[in-house]
Enzyme design. Sequence first.
Site, PDB file in Angstrom:
ATOM      1  N   GLY A  92       0.842  -1.190   0.000  1.00  0.00           N
ATOM      2  CA  GLY A  92       0.000   0.000   0.000  1.00  0.00           C
ATOM      3  C   GLY A  92       0.872   1.232   0.000  1.00  0.00           C
ATOM      4  N   ASP A  99      -5.558   1.774   5.182  1.00  0.00           N
ATOM      5  CA  ASP A  99      -6.967   2.155   5.298  1.00  0.00           C
ATOM      6  C   ASP A  99      -7.532   1.575   6.595  1.00  0.00           C
ATOM      7  OD1 ASP A  99      -9.717   2.536   5.019  1.00  0.00           O
ATOM      8  OD2 ASP A  99      -9.629   2.317   2.837  1.00  0.00           O
ATOM      9  N   GLU A 122       0.767  -1.268  -4.838  1.00  0.00           N
ATOM     10  CA  GLU A 122      -0.353  -0.339  -4.728  1.00  0.00           C
ATOM     11  C   GLU A 122      -1.506  -0.822  -5.608  1.00  0.00           C
ATOM     12  OE1 GLU A 122      -2.971   2.262  -3.870  1.00  0.00           O
ATOM     13  OE2 GLU A 122      -1.040   2.431  -2.831  1.00  0.00           O
ATOM     14  N   CYS A 153       2.230   1.220   6.087  1.00  0.00           N
ATOM     15  CA  CYS A 153       2.209   2.617   6.524  1.00  0.00           C
ATOM     16  C   CYS A 153       0.846   3.262   6.267  1.00  0.00           C
ATOM     17  CB  CYS A 153       3.294   3.407   5.792  1.00  0.00           C
ATOM     18  SG  CYS A 153       4.960   2.806   6.096  1.00  0.00           S
ATOM     19  N   ASN A 174      -2.586  -6.567  -5.653  1.00  0.00           N
ATOM     20  CA  ASN A 174      -3.442  -6.753  -4.488  1.00  0.00           C
ATOM     21  C   ASN A 174      -2.728  -7.722  -3.553  1.00  0.00           C
ATOM     22  OD1 ASN A 174      -5.411  -7.338  -2.584  1.00  0.00           O
ATOM     23  ND2 ASN A 174      -7.071  -7.487  -4.071  1.00  0.00           N
ATOM     24  N   SER A 175      -1.982  -7.171  -2.605  1.00  0.00           N
ATOM     25  CA  SER A 175      -1.162  -8.008  -1.721  1.00  0.00           C
ATOM     26  C   SER A 175      -2.008  -8.880  -0.801  1.00  0.00           C
ATOM     27  CB  SER A 175      -0.211  -7.131  -0.903  1.00  0.00           C
ATOM     28  OG  SER A 175      -0.939  -6.199  -0.129  1.00  0.00           O
ATOM     29  N   THR A 195       6.660   9.367   4.475  1.00  0.00           N
ATOM     30  CA  THR A 195       5.439   9.098   3.723  1.00  0.00           C
ATOM     31  C   THR A 195       4.580  10.354   3.592  1.00  0.00           C
ATOM     32  OG1 THR A 195       4.174   8.463   5.685  1.00  0.00           O
ATOM     33  CG2 THR A 195       5.422   6.732   4.587  1.00  0.00           C
ATOM     34  N   GLU A 196       3.749  10.364   2.564  1.00  0.00           N
ATOM     35  CA  GLU A 196       2.837  11.498   2.362  1.00  0.00           C
ATOM     36  C   GLU A 196       1.883  11.632   3.547  1.00  0.00           C
ATOM     37  OE1 GLU A 196       3.239  13.391  -0.254  1.00  0.00           O
ATOM     38  OE2 GLU A 196       4.777  12.107  -1.135  1.00  0.00           O
ATOM     39  N   GLU A 197       1.344  10.509   4.006  1.00  0.00           N
ATOM     40  CA  GLU A 197       0.404  10.544   5.126  1.00  0.00           C
ATOM     41  C   GLU A 197       1.096  11.005   6.401  1.00  0.00           C
ATOM     42  OE1 GLU A 197      -2.889  10.096   5.511  1.00  0.00           O
ATOM     43  OE2 GLU A 197      -3.051  10.057   3.334  1.00  0.00           O
TER      44      GLU A 197
END
Length: 265
Positions: free
Chosen positions: A81, A162, A104, A159, A139-140, A237-239
């Site tokens: 992800g 969801d 992803e 990281c 799709n892991s 990370t962006e988040e």
Amino acid sequence: MPPPPAKRQKRDAYKAALNEKHPEEAAATLPKKRFYRQRAHANPFSDHALSYPRTPDSMDWSSHYPDFVDQSKRIEVADIGCGFGGLLFALSPRLPDALMLGMELRVSVAEFVQEKIKAMRVQNAESGLYRNISCCRANSMKFLPNFFHRAQLTKIFLCFPDPHFKARKHKARIVSATLTAEYAFVLRPGGIVYTITDVEDLHLWMKEHFEACPLFLTLTSEELASDECVEIMKTGTEEGKKVERNGGTKYVACFRRLEDPPWPV
């Protein structure tokens, strides 16, 4: 036939303009994130028309890691992800000898990471940076063992996954009793699963499931403090950057893969 969504029209116009540039200039141009944004939620149980290898040995990684085509080197780090790839780009210079893969599910987001990797490689051609990272749409939750051999990985990053707040959606969380077993399968003894989230309920959920698996041991606070990957995970990370800007809390937990217990005689 109805016209395509405005977002897609803008993206197509952006790509058309990029193609009008000189090939060398176009190759070195970083993609603009606003043309690749996609809704944060993707149902992992839907049919996403994915292509995936039947076995890890049938996967051709030559286009992902062209510098390592003639070597037997395997991927060691998986960012599951990976989002827009911030962690991959932060880790690449720190772990130059390790091949890393971002996985992803969202089409546009995976495409953004792939395009950015290409551009960053061109911009850093002399130093050779970012040759050890790549991204694939996958799709892991369904196909992780199709990509990796048993005990292949040294690090797995989860990281800001969801949180799937609704109870009926918890089955879609990236950590479950089944998935911890799969992470244990692809992770070698001594390898580490890194988790971070800004949702306390999800943090406790992930801890509960990894601690319930006898093949994992929770890292101590001292071990977390001495692992540079933990700090990179918090800030790369962006988040993670968004949580920092909003003054939120980051919950971190890491788990070491233990040796397999001896078979009963």
